[in-house]
Design an enzyme around this catalytic site. Sequence first.
Site, PDB file in Angstrom:
ATOM      1  N   ASP A 231       0.870  -1.156   0.000  1.00 23.92           N
ATOM      2  CA  ASP A 231       0.000   0.000   0.000  1.00 23.92           C
ATOM      3  C   ASP A 231       0.920   1.222   0.000  1.00 23.92           C
ATOM      4  OD1 ASP A 231      -3.161   0.701   1.685  1.00 23.92           O
ATOM      5  OD2 ASP A 231      -2.060   1.787   0.125  1.00 23.92           O
TER       6      ASP A 231
HETATM    7  C1  GLC Z   1      -4.235   4.416  -0.358  1.00 30.69           C
HETATM    8  C2  GLC Z   1      -5.153   3.229  -0.150  1.00 30.69           C
HETATM    9  C3  GLC Z   1      -5.100   2.222  -1.257  1.00 30.69           C
HETATM   10  C4  GLC Z   1      -4.857   2.930  -2.567  1.00 30.69           C
HETATM   11  C5  GLC Z   1      -3.458   3.514  -2.511  1.00 30.69           C
HETATM   12  C6  GLC Z   1      -3.160   4.364  -3.746  1.00 30.69           C
HETATM   13  O1  GLC Z   1      -3.647   4.840   0.820  1.00 30.69           O
HETATM   14  O2  GLC Z   1      -5.039   2.553   1.096  1.00 30.69           O
HETATM   15  O3  GLC Z   1      -6.339   1.521  -1.262  1.00 30.69           O
HETATM   16  O4  GLC Z   1      -4.954   2.027  -3.663  1.00 30.69           O
HETATM   17  O5  GLC Z   1      -3.229   4.283  -1.345  1.00 30.69           O
HETATM   18  O6  GLC Z   1      -4.001   5.467  -3.776  1.00 30.69           O
END
Ligand code: GLC
Length: 753
Positions: A231
Amino acid sequence: MKEKIKEIIGKMTLEEKAGMCSGQDTWRLKSVDRLGIPTVMVADGPHGLRKQEAKGDNLGIYDSIKAVCFPAGCAVAASFDKELLEFMGGLLGEECRAEGVSVLLGPAINIKRSPLCGRNFEYLSEDPLLAGILAAAYVKGVQKHEVGTSPKHYAANNQEHRRMTSSSEMNERTLREIYLTAFETVVKESKPWTVMSSYNKINGEYVGESYRLLTDILRNEWGFDGFVVSDWGAVDLRVQALKAGLDLEMPYSDGSGDRDLIEAVKNGKLDEAVLDKAVERILNIIFRYADARGKDAEFDCEKHHGYAAHIAKKCAVLLKNENLLPLSRKSKVAYIGPYAQKPRFQGGGSSHINAHKVVGAYEAASNTPAYAQGFAADGKPLSEEEIKLAVETAKNADVAVIFAGLPDSYETEGYDRSHMRLPDSQNELIAKIAEVQPNTAVVLHLGSPVEMPWIDKVAAVLNMYLGGEGCGEAADALIYGDANPSGRLPETFPLRLEDTPCYLDFPGDEKVYYSEGTHVGYRYYDAKNMEVLFPFGHGLSYTDFEYSDLEFSADKISDGEKITVSVQVKNTGNFEGEETVQIYTDSAQNKYRRLAGFKKQNIKPGETKTFEIELDMRAFEEFDERLSDWFCEKDVYTVYAAHSSRDIRLEKQIKINTTKTFNLNVNRNTTLGQLLDHPATKEATSALLAKMGAAVSKGEEVSEEVRQMLRGMALSLPLRSLPSLGFASREQIDGLTAQMKALEEKFMQKENK
Ligand code: GLC
């Protein structure tokens, strides 16, 4: 392709390899021009394409391209419709190809442990089977366009509070049965190109650094062969994460992660072959996408907008209807509430889409209802005059339809809710209108359950969830009967927050104790036989369905086999409609039933359709920590055919013929009860218990009560305690223990043959 990639890796420098394992910027991976490795882009998901051309961010703050906002996860899960999810995935896959996006970051499939989680609108269900099956269909749909997906967030990221540092604390059975199952299903059923590891820890270890979770389970047990992406900003110890199986750090860490990898290879702390493996997994996906470039598609926002409305129609859940809906377009209708004009159709954060076009139910209505705002979209009350006007407008109509729901600030990525209430301004207005207008319907726009203090005062409630940009047209069609509601709740609507399973533990802090175990959602409410506002699987229709003839394709099921459960369902009403037959099975270890399968079909008035749902052994197994495997405790299970978790229509028993058993590892602390339960030692233990019973009664008749009491006590006696009760000498017990051990070993040898 494999050879080509191995050849490229052979030519890459250590710096290029390390660089491949982190992003170039928020959304792009690095290229290596001299070796023909192109830059590829990833983007959020899950219910629309959030592609950012300029400045990128992972919280949906900066702009993104115009795209179609489809119904959010909370809504599409309510469709209980695999085909629909695959269809929606296909539309998103088309858009990604047209916009040059290689991986769509979704579906978001964390389990809805508490209704308070800020991102529940994005997630699918409180039930792991429903979440897994629907997510697998979505992945299949997207990936058939040679665009990847990233089921997220693996795993147990069930709240926003301290999501980057808290530890989800739970036992193995809870982890396996509730928090991993949806990911297991998606990986096994639809082979996602990537999986996104979550921010949080599980039992004290960052998921992104857990070899057991990312390699042992995800890859070795389930067969995942894509790459694991972190993430955004989740990576802490880069070298440890790579060793664990976290291939791609996103977005980047100013080069420090790459430098750590280079350093570790140079000083021998990281085997370069491990780095090569990660690079290979990433290049596999890059070239799989790049080489399919010929599949580029155009996407027509207008056409996709129409599809978004079509999908929303099939997701909405008719929660209550006392002969009010559908309305006639000739009746005098008043629409109350700002969401009639500007519906709340999506949630905040990284999934927030720059929607192509949003049409409210008011604009979509061909019969021009009366309108009054009644309350502010942000939940704040309006002036007394405006409230009065709204009540008057409702009173003077034949029917009042109040478009209510949760304001943006009430549920979003980034923080959790602290209560389950709608804004007071809405609750008060609904109550006031219901006082003067018995024909009141409430249309809800929300991503998670709310308390409904006015539920007994209104005649109908239609839950649109966050139905995407087409939810206004969908609501219009459903309110006037151009479409028949067919959604079913993918989560329980509890009566009060205090009733929720994790109320005492949520949200926790450094450690989040999942003390409710597998008792999540309906499992909890059913085990405790608690009243709820609306149960899991609930949803009304404008017609009725009658169930009959629950049959199995076989009267028993053995390891590795499947059975087909069939049910006849007749549409006994006057409306064509879709019914979802839900199959539940009882649990051996707990006092609840679990969803084991489901199927949705359209049935014309008077028509009967056969619903066939295939079950395998997992429909009966539960994760057994003694075995560290899935195991059927009982040899007969009950199968239920149901309209909802609380509306069981038919039931029938099935025999289980499993060869799996667990190692008792007999020792002096093994109890007589455990020995009696195990097939290897059952007979010998029964004989021993009979002998002990005779010794105690000395041939005298004992009452049934005394007999039951003695038996209960005996079953909890460990072998080592028998001498102290005069049943045997220490030597005899040592002999008995050895005998039982030998019996078990012999049995297990036979089993493992
Ligand atoms: C965010 C989210 C994730 C997302 C990523 C990119 O913090 O937790 O679901 O795909 O970052 O935006």
